[in-house]
Design a protein around this motif. Structure first.
Motif, short mmCIF file in Angstrom:
data_model
loop_
_atom_site.label_atom_id
_atom_site.label_comp_id
_atom_site.label_asym_id
_atom_site.label_seq_id
_atom_site.Cartn_x
_atom_site.Cartn_y
_atom_site.Cartn_z
N VAL A 33 0.92 -1.30 0.10
CA VAL A 33 0.08 0.05 0.05
C VAL A 33 0.79 1.27 0.01
CG1 VAL A 33 -1.65 1.23 1.34
CG2 VAL A 33 -1.99 -0.95 1.09
N LEU A 34 2.05 1.28 1.08
CA LEU A 34 2.76 2.32 1.00
C LEU A 34 3.51 2.62 -0.28
CD1 LEU A 34 3.42 4.78 2.92
CD2 LEU A 34 4.90 3.26 3.88
N ASN A 35 3.90 1.45 -0.90
CA ASN A 35 4.64 1.69 -1.98
C ASN A 35 3.84 2.29 -3.08
OD1 ASN A 35 7.64 0.56 -2.01
ND2 ASN A 35 6.46 -1.31 -1.23
N GLY A 36 2.39 1.60 -3.24
CA GLY A 36 1.62 2.25 -4.37
C GLY A 36 1.32 3.78 -4.16
N ILE A 37 1.34 4.01 -2.87
CA ILE A 37 1.09 5.60 -2.40
C ILE A 37 2.40 6.44 -3.09
CG2 ILE A 37 0.69 7.20 -0.76
CD1 ILE A 37 -0.90 5.44 0.70
N GLN A 40 3.80 6.92 -7.04
CA GLN A 40 3.05 8.05 -7.74
C GLN A 40 3.62 9.58 -7.83
OE1 GLN A 40 0.61 6.84 -9.13
NE2 GLN A 40 0.50 4.79 -8.01
N HIS A 41 4.53 9.46 -6.81
CA HIS A 41 5.09 10.86 -6.93
C HIS A 41 6.65 10.80 -6.52
CE1 HIS A 41 1.19 12.48 -6.20
NE2 HIS A 41 0.78 11.54 -5.47
N PHE A 309 -3.99 12.00 -6.26
CA PHE A 309 -3.72 10.70 -5.67
C PHE A 309 -3.03 9.66 -6.12
CE2 PHE A 309 -7.14 13.07 -3.06
CZ PHE A 309 -6.76 12.86 -1.89
N CYS A 310 -3.53 9.34 -7.62
CA CYS A 310 -2.96 8.30 -8.28
C CYS A 310 -2.38 8.53 -9.44
CB CYS A 310 -4.28 7.22 -8.20
SG CYS A 310 -5.36 7.98 -9.70
#
Length: 327
Positions: A33-37, A40-41, A309-310
């Protein structure tokens, strides 16, 4: 579920209760989850750390509140980091995962090598609860204080809810030899629901920074003894015990609280997820006139929108958006 059962713990929140002390809590692990967040940036290191801390708090708090829809955490400041926004979307159905998303806005010229929390100044920490259509959203705000976002969340629960609350968090990026790496985060939340102490009921200032209430201001008698005892055990937790892959949260609870009679409940899976869509973009643009839409139109003759966000990118025909759109 029994204490000895084995589960895949990445991206889960495990609720538990300490029966002897009447204290409830959560243990969370955020990895994919944290890697996905953060993937993105391209955030500077202090910004990444603050977003990681905020996402972990969101997972722990979101699973505590019996939501029908969404919980949001926000930080607004005048510092180098202007804003952090996170959302926790409750599972749509029993057995489905919850979803989390997060992003930050910052001034790259102001970000320094100072500790992460020092990138914030003159701001506030807010919790917002939206239970969906037909309900009134709730918002609670507390000043930025205490040296961490976790301390801000503790102050919020003491001030706004009069709930003694404690967080123990750890997060970081595990680097490989080639310089690449993955984020791992783990944390624990404990919370009791005693009657407010006479000190809190009197409306006097608390013992925290700037007179804010602290958890210790809200407990007395047996509740104070229970709170101090459980916090003593939380103080002994090793950072690697929170994020390491070798110790299941169930074993961690036994290691810390075996004398408190720990009891665990069903773990809640968590995933990275966003609710953006073309329909939502169109809805957000529906308040603009054709003249406003024209000013938003690029040289290529399209209106574009990007989800913060994504990272999703939307391209729309300018004649199809706004309240004067052609049907």
């Amino acid at each position: 579920m029994t204490i000895g059962s084995k589960l895949a713990w990445d991206d889960t929140v495990l609720p538990f209760q300490l029966d002897l002390s009447d204290i409830r809590g959560r243990v969370a692990r955020l990895d994919g989850v944290l890697n996905g967040i953060l993937s993105q940036h391209d955030y500077p290191a202090p910004v990444e750390a603050l977003v990681a801390e905020m996402a972990l708090l969101t997972a722990l708090i979101g699973q505590t509140v019996k939501l029908r829809w969404k919980l949001s955490l926000q930080v607004q400041t005048r510092g180098a980091l202007r804003m952090i926004a996170t959302d926790y979307f409750a599972p749509a159905k029993e057995g489905e995962p919850a979803r989390i998303r997060a992003y930050a806005s910052y001034d790259p010229e102001k970000v320094s090598d100072a500790p992460a929390f020092e990138q914030l100044e003159d701001g506030y920490f807010a919790i917002l609860i939206d239970q969906g259509k037909g309900t009134t959203p709730y918002q609670g705000i507390t000043p930025l204080a205490g040296g961490s976002l976790a301390a801000c969340a503790e102050a919020y629960f003491a001030q706004s809810e009069q709930l003694p609350t404690r967080f123990a968090l750890n997060y970081g990026r595990a680097l490989r030899a080639d310089g690449t790496g993955e984020w791992r985060a783990g944390g624990m939340m404990i919370q009791t629901m005693p009657k407010a102490s006479p000190f809190a009921q009197s409306g006097e200032g608390g013992s925290g920074e700037n007179g804010l209430l602290r958890a210790e201001d809200l407990v007395d008698g047996d509740e104070e003894e229970n709170w101090r005892r459980v916090n003593f055990h939380v103080d002994t937790v090793d950072e690697l015990e929170l994020i390491g892959p070798d110790l299941p949260p169930t074993d961690l609870l036994v290691r810390l609280f075996h004398e408190e009679q720990p009891r665990v409940f069903d773990a809640q899976p968590v995933r990275f997820g966003c609710t953006c869509s073309e329909d939502r973009v169109r809805q957000s643009l529906s308040i603009y006139s054709a003249n406003d839409i024209e000013k938003m139109t690029t040289d290529d003759g399209i209106v574009t929108a990007d989800c913060q966000f994504c990272g999703a990118h939307y391209e729309l025909d300018p004649e199809s958006v706004g309240f004067e759109a052609k049907k």
